[in-house]
Design a protein around this motif. Structure first.
Motif, PDB file in Angstrom:
ATOM      1  N   LEU A   1       0.824  -1.197   0.000  1.00 19.37           N
ATOM      2  CA  LEU A   1       0.000   0.000   0.000  1.00 19.37           C
ATOM      3  C   LEU A   1       0.866   1.258   0.000  1.00 19.37           C
ATOM      4  O   LEU A   1       0.502   2.270  -0.605  1.00 19.37           O
ATOM      5  N   SER A   2       2.017   1.175   0.654  1.00 14.80           N
ATOM      6  CA  SER A   2       2.943   2.314   0.651  1.00 14.80           C
ATOM      7  C   SER A   2       3.492   2.586  -0.740  1.00 14.80           C
ATOM      8  O   SER A   2       3.659   3.744  -1.143  1.00 14.80           O
ATOM      9  N   ILE A   3       3.783   1.512  -1.502  1.00 12.59           N
ATOM     10  CA  ILE A   3       4.249   1.677  -2.870  1.00 12.59           C
ATOM     11  C   ILE A   3       3.201   2.398  -3.708  1.00 12.59           C
ATOM     12  O   ILE A   3       3.506   3.330  -4.460  1.00 12.59           O
ATOM     13  N   ALA A   4       1.934   1.971  -3.574  1.00 13.44           N
ATOM     14  CA  ALA A   4       0.854   2.624  -4.309  1.00 13.44           C
ATOM     15  C   ALA A   4       0.698   4.078  -3.871  1.00 13.44           C
ATOM     16  O   ALA A   4       0.472   4.972  -4.700  1.00 13.44           O
ATOM     17  N   ALA A   5       0.846   4.324  -2.577  1.00 15.53           N
ATOM     18  CA  ALA A   5       0.673   5.682  -2.053  1.00 15.53           C
ATOM     19  C   ALA A   5       1.736   6.640  -2.582  1.00 15.53           C
ATOM     20  O   ALA A   5       1.424   7.763  -3.003  1.00 15.53           O
ATOM     21  N   VAL A   6       3.003   6.211  -2.575  1.00 14.77           N
ATOM     22  CA  VAL A   6       4.055   7.112  -3.059  1.00 14.77           C
ATOM     23  C   VAL A   6       3.967   7.301  -4.573  1.00 14.77           C
ATOM     24  O   VAL A   6       4.351   8.357  -5.099  1.00 14.77           O
ATOM     25  N   ALA A   7       3.453   6.292  -5.293  1.00 11.60           N
ATOM     26  CA  ALA A   7       3.239   6.451  -6.733  1.00 11.60           C
ATOM     27  C   ALA A   7       2.206   7.546  -6.985  1.00 11.60           C
ATOM     28  O   ALA A   7       2.368   8.395  -7.883  1.00 11.60           O
ATOM     29  N   ILE A   8       1.126   7.535  -6.197  1.00  8.77           N
ATOM     30  CA  ILE A   8       0.100   8.563  -6.328  1.00  8.77           C
ATOM     31  C   ILE A   8       0.659   9.930  -5.955  1.00  8.77           C
ATOM     32  O   ILE A   8       0.424  10.939  -6.636  1.00  8.77           O
ATOM     33  N   LEU A   9       1.435   9.979  -4.866  1.00 11.94           N
ATOM     34  CA  LEU A   9       2.027  11.247  -4.439  1.00 11.94           C
ATOM     35  C   LEU A   9       2.977  11.799  -5.495  1.00 11.94           C
ATOM     36  O   LEU A   9       2.998  13.006  -5.765  1.00 11.94           O
TER      37      LEU A   9
END
Length: 328
Positions: A14-22
């Motif tokens: 989920l952190s990987i997805a979050a930083v991709a969005i950021l």
């Protein structure tokens, strides 16, 4: 939550997805990009310093001598991937454009990642010493092998050249910190053995920085506006198929060739990765005057897919109760 647990979607993924969005919503440029680049380099250097400090010289020497393992990884990177890329020529120009196919073939020719391959091997409790050697060797050889493969298999304008400073950069960023870690090992090894969190934090932190940087660069360069949604979906599907095929073949080959599970983990993670950090600078030289944004787009998409999929796979392998049992 039970459904997410069955899919092995945890906080790290989920952190990987979050930083991709950021990275997509808040791309950095100018001074911010320079700071991000240096922060990522420092994190990767620290990662290798910690690996050097944790590995005994005997383990490192064993990793250097394991040429059978490294040969399989290199074969996956520079033989299996290119063959798959050539086979996908049938998709152009009906399913994907010629420029996007050029990008798909190019992603099949670049070397393996270093930091994420080693980080995932460590998370999955694989042979970290072997992963360090295999991933670093792939990147070093890739400086020379990738341009040769591009010349042999692709049509490029002008002569493909590689800046010799790339080799120096790899040595300074990866091998030098590792050697420093070996030198300071007697001073810090007791503390590191009692505290595993610093290595875990750097493992995951370096991967998250690479993901954020990749999406930030893509937004700053406005790459996404040059392709349609249907083309992006097609490229994503092709990248998923490539990764699935390579993961399956490397897992099968590792078992059939009689490697231990820790070594098979190295083959799976080092043999299935493609380096965005190495591929982007090479593309700017090899494809000067061509639509570089489109050419590197498949590599960028594949890079993110491999991180998410391999993060899930590494977490799954890490949770195994029997060290010699492969989780299907």
């Amino acid at each position: 939550m039970k459904f997410l647990n069955r899919l092995y979607i945890d906080g790290f993924i989920l952190s990987i997805a979050a930083v991709a969005i950021l990275g997509s919503l808040f791309p950095v440029s100018g001074t911010g990009q320079t700071v991000l680049d240096w922060t990522t380099k420092i994190a990767i250097g620290l990662l290798f310093l910690l690996y050097g400090a944790r590995l005994s010289p005997a383990e490192a020497l064993h990793g250097l001598k394991h040429w059978r393992l490294h040969s399989v990884v290199l074969a996956a990177t520079f033989v299996l991937f290119p063959l798959i890329g050539l086979a996908l020529r049938i998709l152009a120009p009906t399913v994907i454009s010629d420029d996007l196919y050029t990008g798909i073939l190019y992603l099949c020719l670049v070397p393996s990642t270093v930091q994420s391959s080693i980080a995932f091997t460590s998370i999955a409790r694989g042979n970290v010493a072997g992963a360090i050697v295999s991933a670093s060797l792939s990147n070093l050889l890739g400086v020379f092998v990738t341009p040769l493969l591009v010349i042999l298999l692709m049509s490029t304008t002008g002569q493909a050249t590689v800046d010799p400073s790339s080799v120096i950069d790899i040595m300074l960023q990866l091998l030098l910190p590792f050697m420093v870690g070996q030198l300071i090992r007697p001073l810090v090894i007791d503390w590191l053995m009692r505290h595993a969190e610093p290595t875990k934090l750097v493992d995951r932190g370096s991967i998250l920085l690479v993901v954020f940087s990749a999406f930030s660069v893509s937004m700053a360069d406005d790459i996404w506006s040059t392709v349609t949604a249907i083309e992006i979906v097609a490229v994503v599907a092709v990248c998923v198929l490539i990764l699935a095929a390579v993961l399956g073949i490397t897992a099968f080959a590792g078992a059939k060739l009689g490697f231990s599970l820790p070594d098979r983990i190295v083959i799976i993670f080092c043999g299935s990765k493609k380096s965005l950090a190495t591929g982007l600078p090479m593309a700017s030289v090899l494809f000067a005057g061509q639509p570089i944004g489109l050419i590197v787009l498949p590599l960028m998409i594949f890079h993110q897919i491999q991180l998410i999929v391999c993060a899930a796979l590494a977490q799954r392998l890490a949770k195994r109760s029997d060290p010699e049992a492969v989780t299907s």
